[in-house]
Motif scaffolding. Structure first.
Motif, PDB file in Angstrom:
ATOM      1  N   TYR A  90      23.022  46.899  83.148  1.00 23.77           N
ATOM      2  CA  TYR A  90      21.855  46.147  82.681  1.00 23.77           C
ATOM      3  C   TYR A  90      22.104  45.623  81.270  1.00 23.77           C
ATOM      4  N   VAL A  92      19.703  44.613  78.368  1.00 24.83           N
ATOM      5  CA  VAL A  92      18.273  44.799  78.128  1.00 24.83           C
ATOM      6  C   VAL A  92      17.815  43.891  76.981  1.00 24.83           C
ATOM      7  N   MET A 125      12.575  47.375  84.675  1.00 27.37           N
ATOM      8  CA  MET A 125      13.658  48.031  83.941  1.00 27.37           C
ATOM      9  C   MET A 125      13.288  49.492  83.659  1.00 27.37           C
ATOM     10  N   ARG A 126      12.047  49.687  83.213  1.00 24.20           N
ATOM     11  CA  ARG A 126      11.611  51.045  82.884  1.00 24.20           C
ATOM     12  C   ARG A 126      11.474  51.912  84.129  1.00 24.20           C
ATOM     13  N   ARG A 128      13.449  51.661  86.678  1.00 26.15           N
ATOM     14  CA  ARG A 128      14.802  52.054  87.089  1.00 26.15           C
ATOM     15  C   ARG A 128      15.458  53.012  86.095  1.00 26.15           C
ATOM     16  N   ALA A 136      11.465  46.992  75.898  1.00 27.71           N
ATOM     17  CA  ALA A 136      12.195  46.161  76.868  1.00 27.71           C
ATOM     18  C   ALA A 136      11.245  45.167  77.532  1.00 27.71           C
ATOM     19  N   ALA A 139      15.550  42.376  81.761  1.00 28.84           N
ATOM     20  CA  ALA A 139      16.954  42.767  81.806  1.00 28.84           C
ATOM     21  C   ALA A 139      17.697  41.931  82.819  1.00 28.84           C
ATOM     22  N   TYR A 141      20.367  42.417  85.541  1.00 28.98           N
ATOM     23  CA  TYR A 141      21.023  43.455  86.335  1.00 28.98           C
ATOM     24  C   TYR A 141      22.234  42.854  87.018  1.00 28.98           C
ATOM     25  N   LEU A 252      23.549  50.601  80.010  1.00 30.68           N
ATOM     26  CA  LEU A 252      22.538  49.789  79.334  1.00 30.68           C
ATOM     27  C   LEU A 252      23.165  49.078  78.144  1.00 30.68           C
TER      28      LEU A 252
END
Lengths: 497, 429, 123
Positions: A90, A92, A125-126, A128, A136, A139, A141, A252
């Motif tokens: 990711y 971010v 994002m959070r 995952r 954030a 992102a 991916y 990340l």
């Protein structure tokens, strides 16, 4: 005088993958490294990420070889028995401004042909990676990004090459490339002899491949060529205890800058969490020192991505050097320099292999073979080439039943030497007798994970010294951390009368 | 996989493990088994060849090997069984959480699955390594923890180096300063980031001062030089926030850096077994009998919190062994209540973290505490229950390096039944 | 001249902090010792300080290369290094019994050096 078809200078992951690619053909190939083990340069100290390929400028070698290399990882790692996890990565974005740069990265990735990319929002994002910063907003991916054991890959590739007939000479420093007129005739080497003397020797070869990382420019200059200047760019890292692993499951990245992909937080293939790197241009190619300022910068950067990181879980710090091209006479394209210089015959240069060099390595090897073929090297396939290598069992990865069977076969597997990483005496013995034997403590660490856990060798070192000395048939006084003068102990407690 | 059963299983055969096993047998447990990863019993003590062990327990000043030999004999005579060269890999719990299965491995026996009625955790502690301190500099050979050096010198018979700098003034570091000097090596300096020595004064006198080893307080190592082997370290004084003070740097040529910068209770197995860990001590939350948050699981010695005297380790293990036997024999009181214990003014931590009532004379319940800051004048250690002062003990000084013990009196039972908790404070008298 | 001196008693791990009033090598008064051995310790420190010595000696024919040893009683502090150096040349043959005398009356100090543990013979 011994004559080779190809001498590969540098047994990092690039040189070792090239050696393995050449091992497929009827060639007399020599792989050289000045260190006491393969992979002792940039290979042993990097971020260990197999990049998806959206970073590089479209049309560059970096873009092409990253994509192609990444695609080969499943096959290569399965052939060689190397740990690899295509866990996805990711990038971010932590602000609206950064969110815009994700679109640019995404577009660049599409142009480079990267499959499996998606843009997700901050909430996703959070979901995952719950430990990611609440800042954030989105992102990028990349499903094809992954993590790998970089030294494991290097060792495996070099072992595969050796098992297929490539000769390996460690602790052998190339002092220069020897020319006869236009032609490269071979290399001059310097080797530490028993008793401490240095032996200087010439080795003849039709082709010389420079895969020497930070020293590629020096070697090129020794052949009378210029046009490449490598400047080391230091990156410092923290490694966290495996108890931190629950915090980060993937990779990340922050949004990249012009100079670097930024300080990231990643799970490692061995189950630790790693933070880093920063990016500092330095002049000394041996300067692997961590600095207080650098480590502080890394921690601050990492905390921006994952605010909940716990300093108390730090178990190690290290620094690695990237082989970055310095702008010189020739304009610095920021690209890999992989070419057969026109000015001479018999030389191939792999230079400026910085990130994504690890991801690209399998493709670099294939590209080098193509270049050599194109330059007139006759390549005849060997019918008996075996792309695999024997993989030693790793006790901690086995089921209870498999562990029981392993101990029944060899009771030394019931003797745990490294308690943090559950490494057995049997594994140490196997590493000491592998195709490329572990002859130093660091080499043993990279092969078995011994000493890499939370006690950092506190308990295992005396035991490992004893077992290595016995298996290698040397005195503990001759064992080193990493070759040369890095002796582990200095004398017997009591002088032997 | 071989399956075994026992009444009490003890993990670790150091001073805690042997005493717990011995006491479990003495208190009626029939089948007591001790597992040790090393080839011989004793945990870390065989390498602790210095004296100072057993002054309270045996009224004799013994060396580590002698202390172990006594306990090993006592345990054997009491009928304790031992398995050496055996390493515990995991502690598994039954789905209902009521029973535990310990998975271990050894070259001789292969994989073992042991189901004990009661389990005693006595795994001890480990040393804090360089990486945990993030000491800047290169990473050459010649950086060891003091305990690793101790094993090399005393057991394996090899010297870690010839010119040493020791970072940290823990007891093992001081003892190694003397040991290396006696073996003809040099100790250039001992540096301690705190303004006071972190080990025992006794060791400062007989291990450091007796041998004229330079001691630098409020000083730390800020750089390690040497590509292959350590060539020098740079030390610097630090301010109150432990930041190096510019201009105070000094380069000390040496070939070895030894670290004696703290011990960490070894609780990876405990965590995996679901045992509640105190973030301050790094060890299990226990009651005065060493009972952890998991029924049937006890803990003793350095796995709970790091002790400075082996005799206190032994005392904690005798308490845990007794209660483990009680668990195995089902003689524990079913009805009991627990009081939390709070670390108050200038108290770093208190063990046990909770006290189970009623207090009974046989268990010899003791509160063990360490202060945060040294006070080099008279202090009062006050134990209170909801403001009701139970004890007001005067001490001439207190230091973080010296654990303070407070015996809990069964006569307090009545005053404690209605209390909400206990608190310990240390204040200037 | 009377002076106040500070001692840390090393007789046992308790390590009492003792404040003593002394005149030259003579002990006048003291406070801080938790037992009588503290008095003896300070008297000795003023006249002829002694310490326990613990070290190792080489052993042949055992599973371990060294056996730990200790002085059977404290030895003169000023001779610790000399005695330790002397013991570096002593070699024992396994088996070694716990408390076996390794070196009697070491360097004429009247103190025996004894083994702190037993070591079996391994052939």
């Amino acid at each position: 005088m011994t004559s080779y078809d190809v001498i590969v200078i540098g047994a990092g992951v690039v040189g070792s993958m090239i050696a393995r690619a050449l091992a497929r053909y009827r060639l007399r190939t020599l792989l050289l490294d000045k260190a006491a083990d393969v992979g002792e340069g940039t290979t042993k100290a990097n971020t260990a990420i197999v990049h998806a390929g959206y970073d590089a400028k479209p049309g560059t070698l970096k873009a092409r070889l990253n994509l192609a290399g990444n695609a080969q990882y499943d096959r290569v790692c399965s052939e060689l028995g190397v740990e690899f996890d295509r866990c996805g990565t990711y990038v971010v974005a932590a602000s609206a401004e950064e969110r815009i740069s994700l679109d640019e990265l995404y577009a660049r990735g599409r142009q480079n042909g990267v499959p499996g990319m998606t843009l997700i929002d901050g909430a996703e994002m959070r979901r995952r990676e719950p430990s990611v910063t609440p800042q954030a907003v989105g992102a990028l991916y990349a499903a094809t990004g992954g993590i790998v054991d970089p030294f494991g890959l290097c060792i495996a590739a070099a072992e595969c090459a050796v098992l297929n007939g490539v000769e390996l000479a460690l602790e052998t420093e190339v002092t220069g490339i020897v020319r006869e007129g236009r032609r490269v005739a071979g290399v001059e080497i310097r080797k530490q002899m028993p008793g401490g003397n240095l032996a200087v020797q010439k080795l003849a070869s039709r082709w010389v491949v420079i895969a020497a990382g930070l020293w590629a420019d020096d070697l090129l200059h020794s052949a009378g060529l210029d046009g490449l200047s490598i400047t080391p760019r230091k990156g410092e890292y923290y490694v966290l205890d495996r108890v931190a692993a629950g915090q980060v499951h993937t990779v990340l990245f922050p949004c990249p800058t012009a100079f670097s992909k930024g300080i990231l937080v990643t799970r490692t293939i061995h189950g630790n969490v790693m933070l880093g790197p920063n990016s500092v241009s330095i002049s000394d190619k041996d300067d692997l020192a961590c600095t207080r300022e650098g480590l502080d910068e890394v921690m601050q950067g990492a905390l921006k991505l994952v605010p909940g990181l716990d300093r108390r879980q730090i178990i190690r710090t290290f620094a690695g050097l990237r082989a970055t091209q310095r702008p010189t006479g020739r304009s610095n394209t920021g690209d890999f320099v992989i070419e057969v210089p026109r000015e001479v015959d018999g030389l191939l240069l792999c230079g400026a292999i910085e990130s994504p060099g690890l991801a690209a390595a399998p493709a670099i090897a294939a590209y080098v073979v193509d270049l050599l073929r194109g330059a007139g090297l006759t390549l005849v396939e060997r019918p008996d080439y075996d792309p695999t290598r024997p993989v030693q069992p790793r006790f901690s990865h086995l089921s209870r039943e498999e562990q029981q069977a392993l101990i029944a076969r060899d009771p030394r597997h019931g003797n745990i030497v490294c308690r943090c990483e559950t490494v057995t005496e049997g594994e140490i013995v196997a590493a000491c007798h592998a195709p490329i034997p572990a002859r130093t403590y660091d080499a043993l660490k990279r092969r078995t994970r011994l000493g890499t856990g939370r006690c950092q060798g506190g308990f295992d070192t005396p035991l490992a010294i004893e077992i290595m000395a016995r298996e290698l048939g040397v005195s503990p006084l001759d064992l080193t951390l990493k070759g040369g003068g890095s002796r582990l102990v200095t004398r017997q407690t009591k002088a032997v009368a | 996989m071989r399956n075994l059963r026992c009444d009490v299983l003890v993990i670790g055969s150091g001073p805690a493990g042997l005493a717990a096993a011995y006491q479990a047998r003495e208190c009626g447990a029939r089948d007591v088994l001790v597992i040790e990863r090393n080839a011989e019993l004793g945990g870390i003590l065989p390498q602790c060849i210095h004296n100072g062990f057993g002054v309270r327990v045996f009224q004799s000043d013994l060396t580590g090997p002698e202390y172990v030999a006594r306990w090993a004999r006592m345990a054997a005579e009491a009928g304790v069984r031992t398995l050496t060269r055996t390493m515990v890999l995991a502690i598994e719990s039954s789905p209902d959480g009521a029973r535990r299965r310990v998975i271990a491995t050894s070259g001789a026996d292969g994989m073992l699955a042991i189901e004990p009625t009661a389990l005693v955790l006595a795994m001890g502690c480990r040393e804090r390594p360089r990486g945990a301190l993030a000491i800047p500099g290169l990473r050459p050979a010649g950086v060891y923890t003091a305990g690793t050096a101790q094993r090399l010198v005393n057991i394996e018979g090899y010297m870690p180096g010839e010119r040493h700098v020791i970072l940290g003034s823990g007891d093992i570091g001081m003892i190694m300063a003397r040991r290396l000097t006696l073996e003809g090596a040099r100790v250039e300096a001992m540096c301690e980031i705190l303004p006071y020595v972190s080990g025992l004064r006794r060791n400062l006198v007989q291990c450091v001062m007796d041998y004229d080893i330079p001691l630098h307080l409020s000083t730390t190592v800020i750089d390690v030089a040497g590509r292959e082997r350590v060539e020098s370290v740079t030390i610097a004084q630090v301010d109150a926030a432990w930041r190096p003070i510019a201009g105070t740097e000094r380069v000390l040529p040496c070939d070895t850096l030894l670290l004696s910068v703290g011990l960490i209770p070894e609780n990876e197995l405990s965590r995996a077994a679901g045992v509640m860990i105190d973030p301050v001590t790094g060890g299990p939350v226990v009651d005065q009998a060493g009972a952890t948050s998991v029924p049937g699981v006890y803990a003793a010695g350095n796995v709970v919190h790091v002790y400075d005297l082996v005799d206190d380790v032994t005392a904690s293990a005798l308490r845990a062994g007794r209660s483990a036997a009680g668990c195995a024999c089902c003689t524990l009181l079913a009805e009991s209540c627990e009081l939390p214990v709070t670390a108050g003014e200038n108290v770093h931590h208190v063990v046990p973290q909770r006290v189970r009532l009623p207090l009974v004379p046989e268990e010899g319940a003791t509160l063990e505490l360490r202060v945060r800051q040294p006070v080099e004048k008279a202090v009062r250690v006050r134990l209170s229950a909801d403001g009701d002062v139970l004890l007001n003990k005067r001490l001439r000084y207190v230091r973080p390096s010296e654990m303070i013990g407070l015996a809990l009196q069964p006569e307090w039972n009545e005053r404690l039944t209605s209390a909400g908790g206990l608190q310990v404070d240390v204040e200037e008298a | 001249m009377e002076e106040q001196r500070h001692f840390v008693c090393v007789t046992c791990p308790v390590g009492c902090n003792i404040e003593a009033k002394v005149r030259g090598t003579e002990l006048l008064t003291l406070v801080g010792n938790r037992c009588a051995r503290g008095v003896d310790f300070v008297k000795e420190e003023l006249t002829a300080p002694r310490r326990m010595l613990t070290t190792t000696v080489r052993v042949r024919g055992a599973a371990l290369p060294l056996v730990p040893v200790r002085s059977e009683a404290p030895v003169p502090k000023g001779r610790l290094l000399e005695i330790a150096a002397h013991l570096r040349d002593v070699v024992l043959d396994a088996p070694v019994a716990e408390h076996q005398v390794v070196c009697a009356d070491v360097l004429g100090t009247g103190v025996d050096i004894i083994a702190s543990r037993a070591l079996e013979r391994v052939d």
